[in-house]
Design a protein around this motif. Structure first.
Motif, short mmCIF file in Angstrom:
data_model
loop_
_atom_site.label_atom_id
_atom_site.label_comp_id
_atom_site.label_asym_id
_atom_site.label_seq_id
_atom_site.Cartn_x
_atom_site.Cartn_y
_atom_site.Cartn_z
N LEU A 113 0.87 -1.18 0.00
CA LEU A 113 0.00 0.00 0.00
C LEU A 113 0.90 1.22 0.00
N GLN A 114 1.11 1.80 -1.18
CA GLN A 114 2.04 2.92 -1.32
C GLN A 114 1.60 4.09 -0.45
N GLY A 115 2.51 4.57 0.39
CA GLY A 115 2.20 5.71 1.24
C GLY A 115 2.12 7.00 0.45
N SER A 122 0.70 10.84 8.92
CA SER A 122 0.69 12.29 9.16
C SER A 122 0.76 13.01 7.82
N PRO A 123 0.32 14.27 7.78
CA PRO A 123 0.38 15.04 6.52
C PRO A 123 1.80 15.59 6.28
N THR A 124 2.75 14.67 6.14
CA THR A 124 4.16 15.05 5.97
C THR A 124 4.71 14.44 4.69
N HIS A 135 -3.10 12.39 2.91
CA HIS A 135 -4.17 12.41 3.90
C HIS A 135 -3.74 11.61 5.13
N ALA A 136 -3.89 12.18 6.33
CA ALA A 136 -3.55 11.49 7.56
C ALA A 136 -4.71 10.60 7.99
N SER A 179 8.45 5.04 10.55
CA SER A 179 9.52 6.04 10.46
C SER A 179 9.18 7.32 11.24
N PRO A 180 10.10 7.79 12.08
CA PRO A 180 9.86 9.07 12.76
C PRO A 180 9.83 10.25 11.80
N ARG A 181 10.36 10.07 10.59
CA ARG A 181 10.30 11.16 9.62
C ARG A 181 8.88 11.42 9.15
N THR A 182 8.11 10.37 8.98
CA THR A 182 6.77 10.51 8.41
C THR A 182 5.66 10.31 9.43
#
Length: 654
Positions: A113-115, A122-124, A135-136, A179-182
């Protein structure tokens, strides 16, 4: 010391060797396409199993996206309803699985499921290349997604799948939660590492609950995202340790990098063979479950080394098994040297991602045609003269001989390879020489008559009196529309790499400050710039287009650009060459027309593509019934274009 050909058990499956072909969108078929597309799909994977690869991944299978009505997801792999929910999925998967089983293989379904397309924690943004804010997912949508993974996995089990692999890397929504980035959530699915793992843990648990028979479950994870704010080795080890302790998964498939950067998970030749296997081994210290390593394993020797060094229990090989389906079979017979080499040109990716053309392999034009079987021997042999020993010419000569025709090949130079042989002199293209050498051995084995030093003319060709004449005379460097190009410090890419103006490699003087004029959508300008930067030159690449190499896909270009920047390379975008006046290079912005200049330039290198060299074909037109033009002599394109044209031509020589 463990060996590649040692047996291993992974969950419910047992293998007699340790090479795996992981999931990818290879071949030209489709599980749920028309009947002919389904046959293509099955033939692609079954051929690899019949040649000894017992564990194959199949194509990625997409989980449905929780979208609002009318929303249209975009991008590579973007889907709304997913694969599992399509009509006929279970029946088609069951037939595909049956064929794999009959051939001695295991059937895998990788759940994807491609992010960001468009759902995410999150909207990042996950990186620096794609800027569509996702969309979060709210808590209800997260719960829906957990159920959907479970129901979809159950459908795969009904279809005879032996392995369920959860794709939790490469911009998948599962990775984005890890991931903490996203993942910037503050609820129970974000914040701490354990909370970020929660979605993946719940998905795995739901799959185990929903499937009521023994089945192998694995996780495809990133060892190190290699991007600011992402997770690295330590967090990967925590993931492996936690899932191992819970006893819900059977193996881990690991690679390094992100979905587009440096490195991407499909690393180009700027990186070394199995460069990150040792890091994979470090991650594997956190588990006693089997570890599969994937990343720049392009031959059996490298795969063997990964296993022998204890860096992994299994090795994932994709591109090399695309190029040579019989790779394992040949290795077992001690004939690995006969394997058609993958040389990493990445046309298999660029065609689909950039040009939206059907899947194909640059060095093996039979890929995607497995369902047709090999080209048959002809009933009536014809005499074939091939003029030009580049990729198109050598492939035609070999294929035509394999079909039973009588072939002679004329080459003007004293070696084969054409412009590919010149390109192979660039440091990032050195594997290209492996394919040329393989073609040479192939032609020798087929006893093709090759004549070097022949400057073919129409009279010579007509005197030869062949039934079929194939003109594959290549192309010559194109010069841009600019003034001052006749000065001695203005060179072409061919001059610099060797083979132009009669100069041998290393005998063309190149000054310290070099400007590369890039007017070629293929990777040539970047290959030349990378080569010169690596030799210590100060390099500036001037390109008219938004990207310096528009036909190079996002998975490939990052590694090239990273090394070029690290070695001092600089880009000047949206600029065209106007004139060269001694040490001054006059430029203009392609949009506004604003003039500007680069001063104190020692050498100007023109990497501006090529112009077909087709005068022989023009001279022969009307005099030879079986006259053909192909390769760069028709229109300069990628290597894959030359080999595919050669295949199509020979397929029609009956």
């Amino acid at each position: 010391m463990p060996d590649l050909f040692d047996p291993i058990t992974v969950g419910t499956i047992t293998l007699d060797h340790r090479m795996v072909m992981p999931p990818h969108s290879g071949g030209r078929g489709a599980l749920l396409g028309r009947e002919d597309q389904f046959e293509r799909f099955c033939a692609y994977w079954v051929q690899r199993v019949e040649a000894g690869v017992q564990w194959v991944g199949g194509a990625p299978t997409f989980v449905a996206n929780p979208l609002v009505p009318g929303f249209e997801p975009t991008g590579v792999g973007a889907m709304a309803d997913g694969t599992f929910r399509q009509r006929g999925y279970v029946e088609r998967l069951a037939e595909y699985s049956r064929r794999l089983h009959d051939a001695g293989g295991w059937s895998t379904v990788q759940m994807v499921l491609q992010g960001g397309l468009p759902t995410a924690p999150s909207p990042t943004l996950s990186g620096y290349r794609d800027h569509q804010v996702p969309h979060a997912l709210d808590l209800d949508e997260v719960a829906w997604l957990v159920r959907e993974y479970g129901e979809s996995a159950a459908l795969a089990a009904d279809g005879g799948a032996d392995v369920i692999e959860l794709h939790a890397n490469h911009d998948d929504v599962l990775q984005w939660f890890l991931s903490p980035r996203t993942n910037r959530r503050t609820d129970g699915y974000g914040g701490t590492p354990e909370n970020r793992r929660r979605l993946l843990r719940e998905v795995v648990e739901r799959i185990r609950t929903r499937i009521d028979r023994p089945i192998t479950v694995g996780l495809r994870l990133c060892v190190d995202e290699m991007i600011e704010g992402g997770y690295g080795l330590e967090e990967c080890q925590r993931l492996l340790s936690a899932f191992t302790a819970e006893g819900t998964v059977d193996y881990f498939s690991l690679d390094v990098g992100n979905n587009w950067g440096a490195p991407s998970y499909v690393a180009p030749n700027t990186y070394g063979p199995a460069q990150w296997a040792a890091r994979c081994a470090e991650a594997g210290e956190a588990t006693d479950l089997p570890i599969l390593y994937a990343g720049r394993v392009g031959d059996v020797a490298t795969a063997r080394q990964v296993i022998a060094d204890g860096h992994a229990d299994l090795v994932g090989v994709v591109r090399a098994l695309i190029a040579e389906p019989r790779l394992l079979e040949l290795a077992r017979a001690g004939e690995e040297g006969d394997a058609r080499p993958c040389i990493g040109v990445q046309d298999c990716l660029s065609r689909r991602v950039v040009e939206h053309l059907p899947f194909a392999c640059a060095v093996n034009p039979h890929v995607g045609r497995e369902h047709e079987g090999p080209l048959p021997r002809v009933d009536r042999a014809r005499s074939v003269l091939v003029v030009g020993g580049g990729p198109a010419g050598t492939e035609v000569a070999a294929l035509a001989t394999e079909r039973g025709h009588r072939v002679e090949l004329w080459e003007r130079d004293d070696h084969l390879g054409g412009q590919l042989a010149v390109a192979a002199r660039a440091r990032m293209n050195r594997p290209y020489a492996d394919w040329i050498d393989w073609q040479v051995r192939r032609l020798e084995r087929l006893d093709v008559a090759v004549r070097f030093g022949v400057e073919a003319t129409a009279d010579l060709v007509l005197a030869h009196d062949a039934d079929v004449v194939v003109v594959a005379t290549g192309a010559v460097p194109r010069l841009p529309d600019a003034e001052g190009l006749d000065q001695p410090h203005v060179l072409t890419a061919v001059d610099v790499l060797g083979g132009g103006r009669g100069a041998a490699v290393g005998r063309v003087e190149v000054g310290h400050r070099v400007v590369v004029i890039a007017e070629d959508d293929r990777p040539v300008p970047l290959a030349v710039a990378d080569h010169l930067a690596g030799a210590g030159h100060e390099v500036v690449v001037v390109h008219q287009s938004p990207d310096p190499s528009p036909l190079t896909n996002k998975y490939t270009i990052g590694g090239i650009m990273a090394r070029l920047d690290a070695e001092g390379g600089r880009l000047v975008p949206h600029a065209r060459l106007v004139a060269v006046d001694g040490p001054t290079v006059h430029l203009a912005n392609v949009y506004s027309g604003r003039p500007f200049a680069l001063e104190d330039v020692d050498t100007v290198v023109l990497a501006c593509g090529a112009v077909p060299s087709a005068s022989l074909h023009t001279a022969l037109r009307g005099s030879v019934d079986g006259l053909h033009l192909l390769g760069d002599a028709f229109a300069p394109r990628r290597l894959v274009a030359a080999t595919r044209q050669a295949f199509a031509l020979v397929a029609g020589l009956d």
